[in-house]
Design a protein around this motif. Sequence first.
Motif, PDB file in Angstrom:
ATOM      1  N   TRP A  18       0.943  -1.308   0.100  1.00 60.21           N
ATOM      2  CA  TRP A  18      -0.111  -0.016  -0.061  1.00 60.21           C
ATOM      3  C   TRP A  18       1.027   1.203  -0.169  1.00 60.21           C
ATOM      4  N   ASP A  19       2.126   1.314   0.790  1.00 56.03           N
ATOM      5  CA  ASP A  19       2.928   2.384   0.618  1.00 56.03           C
ATOM      6  C   ASP A  19       3.413   2.884  -0.423  1.00 56.03           C
TER       7      ASP A  19
ATOM      8  N   ARG B  80       0.915   5.118  -2.561  1.00 54.88           N
ATOM      9  CA  ARG B  80       0.855   6.580  -2.544  1.00 54.88           C
ATOM     10  C   ARG B  80       2.097   7.184  -3.096  1.00 54.88           C
ATOM     11  N   ARG B  81       3.329   6.555  -3.332  1.00 50.48           N
ATOM     12  CA  ARG B  81       4.397   7.111  -3.717  1.00 50.48           C
ATOM     13  C   ARG B  81       4.182   7.095  -5.239  1.00 50.48           C
TER      14      ARG B  81
ATOM     15  N   ARG C 155       1.440   7.598  -6.862  1.00 51.14           N
ATOM     16  CA  ARG C 155       0.531   8.509  -7.003  1.00 51.14           C
ATOM     17  C   ARG C 155       1.103  10.007  -7.040  1.00 51.14           C
TER      18      ARG C 155
ATOM     19  N   SER D 279       1.074  17.814  -0.948  1.00 53.55           N
ATOM     20  CA  SER D 279       1.175  16.552  -0.543  1.00 53.55           C
ATOM     21  C   SER D 279       0.231  15.908   0.915  1.00 53.55           C
TER      22      SER D 279
ATOM     23  N   ASP E 202      -2.467  12.891   0.626  1.00 54.64           N
ATOM     24  CA  ASP E 202      -2.323  11.996   1.570  1.00 54.64           C
ATOM     25  C   ASP E 202      -3.724  11.531   1.631  1.00 54.64           C
TER      26      ASP E 202
ATOM     27  N   VAL F 138      -6.016   9.850  -0.922  1.00 52.89           N
ATOM     28  CA  VAL F 138      -5.543   8.377  -1.470  1.00 52.89           C
ATOM     29  C   VAL F 138      -6.276   7.632  -0.407  1.00 52.89           C
TER      30      VAL F 138
ATOM     31  N   GLU G 279      -7.996   3.408  -0.112  1.00 59.67           N
ATOM     32  CA  GLU G 279      -7.288   2.389   0.687  1.00 59.67           C
ATOM     33  C   GLU G 279      -7.649   1.026   0.756  1.00 59.67           C
TER      34      GLU G 279
END
Length: 263
Positions: A198-199, A202-203, A205, A222, A226, A229, A233
């Motif tokens: 999942w992490d 985010r990167r 995107r 940013s 956060d 997104v 999730e």
Amino acid sequence: MSDVTAVAEIIFGVIQQQRALHADRPVLIGVAGAQGSGKTTACQLLEMSNRPRFAHFSLDDVYWSKEERADLARLIHPLFVTRGPPGTHDLDLANATIAALMRASAKSETRLPRFDKARDEPEPKSDWPVYRGRPEAILFDGWCLGATAPEDGRPLNPVESIDSDGRWRNAQRVFLQDDYAPLFARFDAIVYLKPSSWDVVRRWRGEQEAQLLGRALSAEESAKLDRFVMHYERITRSMMAGGHVADVVVELDEERRVLGVAK
């Protein structure tokens, strides 16, 4: 071979398999993947290759307007004002576009829907691109394409904490079961680009946004990303854990390199 080219070649192989089974009509192929996974880029690469003739549009192209989502927010839950989750797409438009492409002749002209993310509104129909002729394959991509209804549980993040009684999450499950599943069942095959975590979503995107802007994101941008997104999730995590009906799963590493393919 670049990473996106490798993914495109895998999708192309699936298309060719389905064309051999359904030579009398266009084949309908779905490409699923988390935000920033490269699904749209891979589809566009195939579309430009013209081998065979592709028509391509996306789940992102059939979002409801801000006004329509505001109505949904009033009826069900305020979180539906944000585009993305199941329930915020005009599936009648998606189905009608697919049907028009399926019955197209050599002389047909089919308008493909488009959504302006900068304005957060559908583009005027007069500005939609026109697909001319009969496609041999229809490519349709979307972040939750093929997703099954996820299990509920405690809130995963601050956005879900706003949904204290679970109405937003439950509505998404109902939409997936009652409205999205029949659309997914129309596909001859669905290819799922599975992220490693999942992490990394985010990167990815964030990288996607920075590329569109042509610069690094500000601290405020940013922070907004956060939060944005977080709307995705639960279903993204569920799909990563097997909550999907994809026929082919392409596992990607953190740099979107293909680690393996499972059927």
